[in-house]
Design a protein around this motif. Structure first.
Motif, PDB file in Angstrom:
ATOM      1  N   VAL A 122      -3.344   3.498  -9.560  1.00  0.00           N
ATOM      2  CA  VAL A 122      -2.146   4.370  -9.822  1.00  0.00           C
ATOM      3  C   VAL A 122      -1.123   4.357  -8.633  1.00  0.00           C
ATOM      4  CG1 VAL A 122      -1.330   6.832 -10.041  1.00  0.00           C
ATOM      5  CG2 VAL A 122      -3.496   6.128 -11.155  1.00  0.00           C
ATOM      6  N   TRP A 123       0.130   3.901  -9.085  1.00  0.00           N
ATOM      7  CA  TRP A 123       1.026   3.492  -7.891  1.00  0.00           C
ATOM      8  C   TRP A 123       2.223   4.536  -8.239  1.00  0.00           C
ATOM      9  CZ3 TRP A 123       2.181  -2.352  -6.940  1.00  0.00           C
ATOM     10  CH2 TRP A 123       1.105  -2.656  -6.153  1.00  0.00           C
ATOM     11  N   LEU A 124       3.284   4.942  -7.337  1.00  0.00           N
ATOM     12  CA  LEU A 124       4.210   6.039  -7.342  1.00  0.00           C
ATOM     13  C   LEU A 124       5.558   5.247  -7.510  1.00  0.00           C
ATOM     14  CD1 LEU A 124       3.128   8.470  -4.633  1.00  0.00           C
ATOM     15  CD2 LEU A 124       2.465   8.556  -7.102  1.00  0.00           C
ATOM     16  N   ARG A 125       6.293   5.782  -8.376  1.00  0.00           N
ATOM     17  CA  ARG A 125       7.727   5.376  -8.561  1.00  0.00           C
ATOM     18  C   ARG A 125       8.744   6.099  -7.340  1.00  0.00           C
ATOM     19  NH1 ARG A 125       6.642   6.707 -14.307  1.00  0.00           N
ATOM     20  NH2 ARG A 125       6.601   4.711 -15.391  1.00  0.00           N
TER      21      ARG A 125
ATOM     22  N   ALA B 146       0.851  -1.180  -0.092  1.00  0.00           N
ATOM     23  CA  ALA B 146       0.044  -0.024   0.024  1.00  0.00           C
ATOM     24  C   ALA B 146       0.688   1.133   0.069  1.00  0.00           C
ATOM     25  CB  ALA B 146      -0.934  -0.165   1.165  1.00  0.00           C
ATOM     26  N   ALA B 147       2.048   1.125   0.511  1.00  0.00           N
ATOM     27  CA  ALA B 147       3.053   2.378   0.315  1.00  0.00           C
ATOM     28  C   ALA B 147       3.296   2.807  -1.051  1.00  0.00           C
ATOM     29  CB  ALA B 147       4.281   2.040   1.193  1.00  0.00           C
ATOM     30  N   LEU B 148       3.000   2.026  -1.901  1.00  0.00           N
ATOM     31  CA  LEU B 148       3.300   2.377  -3.559  1.00  0.00           C
ATOM     32  C   LEU B 148       2.385   3.067  -3.933  1.00  0.00           C
ATOM     33  CD1 LEU B 148       5.034  -0.995  -4.641  1.00  0.00           C
ATOM     34  CD2 LEU B 148       6.139   0.938  -4.186  1.00  0.00           C
ATOM     35  N   ALA B 149       1.106   2.816  -3.517  1.00  0.00           N
ATOM     36  CA  ALA B 149      -0.326   3.553  -4.194  1.00  0.00           C
ATOM     37  C   ALA B 149      -0.274   4.849  -3.899  1.00  0.00           C
ATOM     38  CB  ALA B 149      -1.204   2.773  -3.384  1.00  0.00           C
ATOM     39  N   ALA B 150      -0.783   5.666  -4.654  1.00  0.00           N
ATOM     40  CA  ALA B 150      -1.054   7.173  -4.522  1.00  0.00           C
ATOM     41  C   ALA B 150      -1.886   7.515  -3.501  1.00  0.00           C
ATOM     42  CB  ALA B 150      -1.673   7.559  -5.838  1.00  0.00           C
TER      43      ALA B 150
ATOM     44  N   GLY C  15       6.816  10.037  -9.317  1.00  0.00           N
ATOM     45  CA  GLY C  15       5.985   9.936 -10.719  1.00  0.00           C
ATOM     46  C   GLY C  15       5.043   8.992 -10.526  1.00  0.00           C
ATOM     47  N   PRO C  16       3.775   9.419 -10.960  1.00  0.00           N
ATOM     48  CA  PRO C  16       2.736   8.387 -11.075  1.00  0.00           C
ATOM     49  C   PRO C  16       2.840   7.360 -12.352  1.00  0.00           C
ATOM     50  CG  PRO C  16       2.023  10.460 -11.991  1.00  0.00           C
ATOM     51  CD  PRO C  16       3.274  10.703 -11.492  1.00  0.00           C
ATOM     52  N   VAL C  17       2.277   6.150 -11.811  1.00  0.00           N
ATOM     53  CA  VAL C  17       2.390   5.193 -12.970  1.00  0.00           C
ATOM     54  C   VAL C  17       1.010   4.450 -13.077  1.00  0.00           C
ATOM     55  CG1 VAL C  17       3.798   3.620 -11.643  1.00  0.00           C
ATOM     56  CG2 VAL C  17       3.428   3.033 -14.043  1.00  0.00           C
ATOM     57  N   ASP C  18       0.350   4.380 -14.214  1.00  0.00           N
ATOM     58  CA  ASP C  18      -1.008   3.452 -14.054  1.00  0.00           C
ATOM     59  C   ASP C  18      -0.310   1.947 -14.272  1.00  0.00           C
ATOM     60  OD1 ASP C  18      -3.041   5.817 -14.568  1.00  0.00           O
ATOM     61  OD2 ASP C  18      -1.827   6.278 -16.169  1.00  0.00           O
ATOM     62  N   VAL C  19      -1.188   1.364 -13.456  1.00  0.00           N
ATOM     63  CA  VAL C  19      -0.772  -0.058 -13.386  1.00  0.00           C
ATOM     64  C   VAL C  19      -2.159  -0.870 -13.316  1.00  0.00           C
ATOM     65  CG1 VAL C  19       1.480  -0.134 -12.318  1.00  0.00           C
ATOM     66  CG2 VAL C  19      -0.714   0.006 -11.096  1.00  0.00           C
ATOM     67  N   TRP C  20      -2.025  -2.021 -14.103  1.00  0.00           N
ATOM     68  CA  TRP C  20      -3.182  -2.970 -13.919  1.00  0.00           C
ATOM     69  C   TRP C  20      -2.497  -4.251 -13.177  1.00  0.00           C
ATOM     70  CZ3 TRP C  20      -8.002  -3.516 -15.077  1.00  0.00           C
ATOM     71  CH2 TRP C  20      -8.718  -4.890 -14.838  1.00  0.00           C
ATOM     72  N   LEU C  21      -3.179  -4.415 -11.902  1.00  0.00           N
ATOM     73  CA  LEU C  21      -2.975  -5.446 -11.099  1.00  0.00           C
ATOM     74  C   LEU C  21      -3.940  -6.477 -10.934  1.00  0.00           C
ATOM     75  CD1 LEU C  21      -2.781  -2.945  -7.737  1.00  0.00           C
ATOM     76  CD2 LEU C  21      -0.905  -3.718  -9.546  1.00  0.00           C
ATOM     77  N   THR C  22      -3.058  -7.811 -11.074  1.00  0.00           N
ATOM     78  CA  THR C  22      -3.500  -9.132 -10.925  1.00  0.00           C
ATOM     79  C   THR C  22      -3.122  -9.640  -9.595  1.00  0.00           C
ATOM     80  OG1 THR C  22      -3.724  -9.330 -13.341  1.00  0.00           O
ATOM     81  CG2 THR C  22      -4.029 -11.406 -12.211  1.00  0.00           C
ATOM     82  N   VAL C  23      -4.099  -9.975  -8.731  1.00  0.00           N
ATOM     83  CA  VAL C  23      -3.606 -10.432  -7.231  1.00  0.00           C
ATOM     84  C   VAL C  23      -4.300 -11.904  -7.228  1.00  0.00           C
ATOM     85  CG1 VAL C  23      -3.637 -10.192  -4.896  1.00  0.00           C
ATOM     86  CG2 VAL C  23      -3.678  -8.093  -6.428  1.00  0.00           C
TER      87      VAL C  23
END
Length: 571
Positions: A288-291, A258-262, A295-303
């Motif tokens: 959206v996660w953060l580098r 969760a620390a990576l999330a916007a 900087g933001p990066v749009d990601v598609w997550l599969t858990v």
């Protein structure tokens, strides 16, 4: 250090063939031990027999002493020792007394040459083994000398070695049989164990290979792949994750995903993990996660859950794919679509305005050119008459084109809601409107059952009128038109087919003829503006359908179009 799947992990191999051949060594050791035990038991029996014989000889020696003192010589039969091989020898080694007549040995036997007897004749008690001169058996003997009144006798107590060792032989066979059974059982157990070990080794090798392949795939993937606990704390972090987010595996170990999330979207990952804990096989979301640089990066997550060999869920794995490029493309396409829609609307408005506004000037031009033709035909020269005729014809064609453009532009501007349309009634009306042409050409029109659809009744009437009109216009001179109208349900849509036996169409024009102002024949031979099929295409597409044509020159054409069934029709 990479907290990823370790591609160098090796599985402990079970020993399939131990070094030193310990099983064979165990068999040899068992045989040696049995032999040694046999020898030890034999020696113990031998010593016991010797001691027993010595005790017996000593007892008999006392009896002999008493007999000699009373009778002057030993008795010939020693009854108390029946069953024992005891002899009394004189100084020459001849047997002078036995336990009973006819027992082992004879009185004629000479024992003086035997080692133990010879030593006893010298006055020394001793024990040992010798070959009986009468029976030839190996005897275990004990000799005790007796001296009375200057005379010497020897008491010889003996037992054959074969008789003494009989229990040992029986025990040896038993021990040997037991060892054999043990060896055989051990061999069977070892064979089964080795077979099982080989199977386990193959399974371990296959599992190791699969794990190595999986580790290679995970490590080489461009997607970020992370293994973590069910509460979201990172355990593994592949090279793709390092490249995408800029953090090393060592930095991310133990941190929360969760620390990576916007900040505004931090709760989305918690929701996905909650679904996994509730038993879901997979959870997908776009976020959206953060580098590392913020900087933001749009990601598609599969858990998805990870399980132990028993099938219990022990953690989860998340695959994060960078979809920033796709998002930019989608936004660009959406923007272009909006712009095109705006341009299209503007063009429709321009076309409508142009077609509408040019109607009046064009009517004036047409009216005055017709007046010129009527008033001055024959009064000017021949060329003037031709020029005036061209102007009248041009004005007429322009009027027709403007009318068709106006019809085309009105199709998309119509705000009339769709309603139930009986295609049977629409076709009857179209046939009625073309009655004169039908009678003139001798055409025959056949139609099957036609459905009720949702649509604009006037626009659908235009489609049927245009297709029927084309079938009548592009007919062959040598044969009257034969036209068929059919419809059938094809999934969720109605498929209409209008077939004719006309002149047909060249294959290269089958798509082009649906464009604006497309004419395939000279104007003098077949009249028209080339707008009819373009109007049909736009009407059918507005109703949520498609239109196409199949044709063979000289054999006729088939125009097919689809309309949604009632429940799926658009508005």
């Amino acid at each position: 250090m990479k907290l990823s799947y370790d591609s160098s992990t090796t599985w402990t191999r079970l020993p399939g063939r131990p070094r030193g051949r310990w099983f064979e060594a165990a068999v040899v050791a068992a045989v040696v031990l049995s032999f040694y035990s046999y020898r030890l038991a034999s020696e113990s029996i031998r010593r016991l027999v010797m001691v027993n014989n010595l005790s017996t000889a000593t007892t008999v020696a006392e009896w002999v002493r008493h007999d000699v003192e009373r009778n002057g010589r030993p008795v010939e039969s020693i009854g108390g020792l029946a069953g024992r091989a005891v002899r009394v020898l004189d100084h020459a080694g001849r047997c002078v007394a036995l336990p009973r007549p006819g027992s082992q040995g004879t009185e004629d036997g000479n024992y003086a040459r035997l080692g133990p007897v010879a030593e006893a004749l010298q006055g020394r008690s001793n024990t040992g083994e010798y070959a009986d001169p009468v029976t030839g058996q190996v005897m275990i003997a004990a000799c005790v000398p007796v001296e009375v009144a200057g005379q010497r006798w020897v008491v010889l107590a003996q037992q054959s070695r074969e008789e003494a060792y009989a229990p040992i032989r029986i025990m040896g066979w038993q021990i040997g049989g037991g060892v054999g059974v043990l060896v055989l059982a051990g061999a069977v157990i070892m064979a089964r164990s080795r077979s099982r070990i080989r199977r386990l080794n193959r399974k371990l090798a296959d599992r190791s290979l699969r794990m190595h392949e999986m580790a290679t795939i995970v490590e080489s993937s461009d997607d970020a792949i992370m293994g973590h606990t069910l509460d979201g704390h990172i355990m593994t972090w592949n090279a793709g994750a390092e490249k995408l987010f800029g953090y090393s595996a060592l930095e991310m170990k133990g941190r929360a995903l969760a620390a990576l999330a916007a900040p505004e979207r931090a709760g989305e990952m918690h929701g996905a993990l909650e679904r996994i804990r509730a038993g879901a096989e997979v959870a997908r979301l776009e976020t959206v996660w953060l580098r590392r640089d913020g900087g933001p990066v749009d990601v598609w997550l599969t858990v998805s859950p990870t399980r132990n060999p028993a099938g219990a869920v022990t953690g989860a794995a998340t695959i994060a794919r960078d979809v920033s490029g796709r998002k930019r493309t989608e936004e660009s396409l959406a923007r272009q679509a909006r712009e095109l829609a705006g341009y299209s609307t503007e063009m429709e408005q321009v076309a409508y305005a142009t077609a509408h506004d040019l109607q009046e000037p064009l009517r004036m031009v047409g009216s005055y050119t017709q007046l010129l033709a009527e008033r001055y035909r024959g009064r000017l020269d021949k060329e003037a008459d031709e020029f005036i005729a061209y102007a009248v014809e041009g004005a007429k064609r322009m009027q027709e084109q403007l009318n068709d453009m106006l019809v085309f532009s009105r199709i998309g501007r119509s705000q009339k809601p769709f309603e139930l349309v009986d295609c049977e009634a629409v076709v009857r009306a179209a046939v009625s409107g073309l009655k004169a042409v039908i009678q003139e050409s001798g055409a025959e029109i056949a139609r099957g059952p036609l459905p009720v659809v949702m649509g604009d009744v006037k626009q659908l009437a235009q489609v049927f009128e245009q297709l029927l009109g084309n079938a009548l216009k592009f007919r062959r001179a040598e044969e009257p038109p034969r036209i068929s109208i059919q419809a059938g349900l094809n999934g969720k849509e109605w498929l209409f087919a209008v077939r004719d036996n006309g002149i047909g169409i060249e294959p290269q024009y089958l798509e082009r003829m649906f464009t604006l102002f497309c004419r395939l024949h000279p104007r003098g031979k077949y009249p028209g503006t080339g707008m009819g099929l373009a109007i049909c295409k736009k009407i059918v597409e507005r109703h949520g359908g498609r239109i196409c044509a199949e044709s063979e020159p000289g054999k006729g054409s088939t125009f097919c179009f689809t309309l949604p069934a009632k429940k799926d029709a658009g508005t």
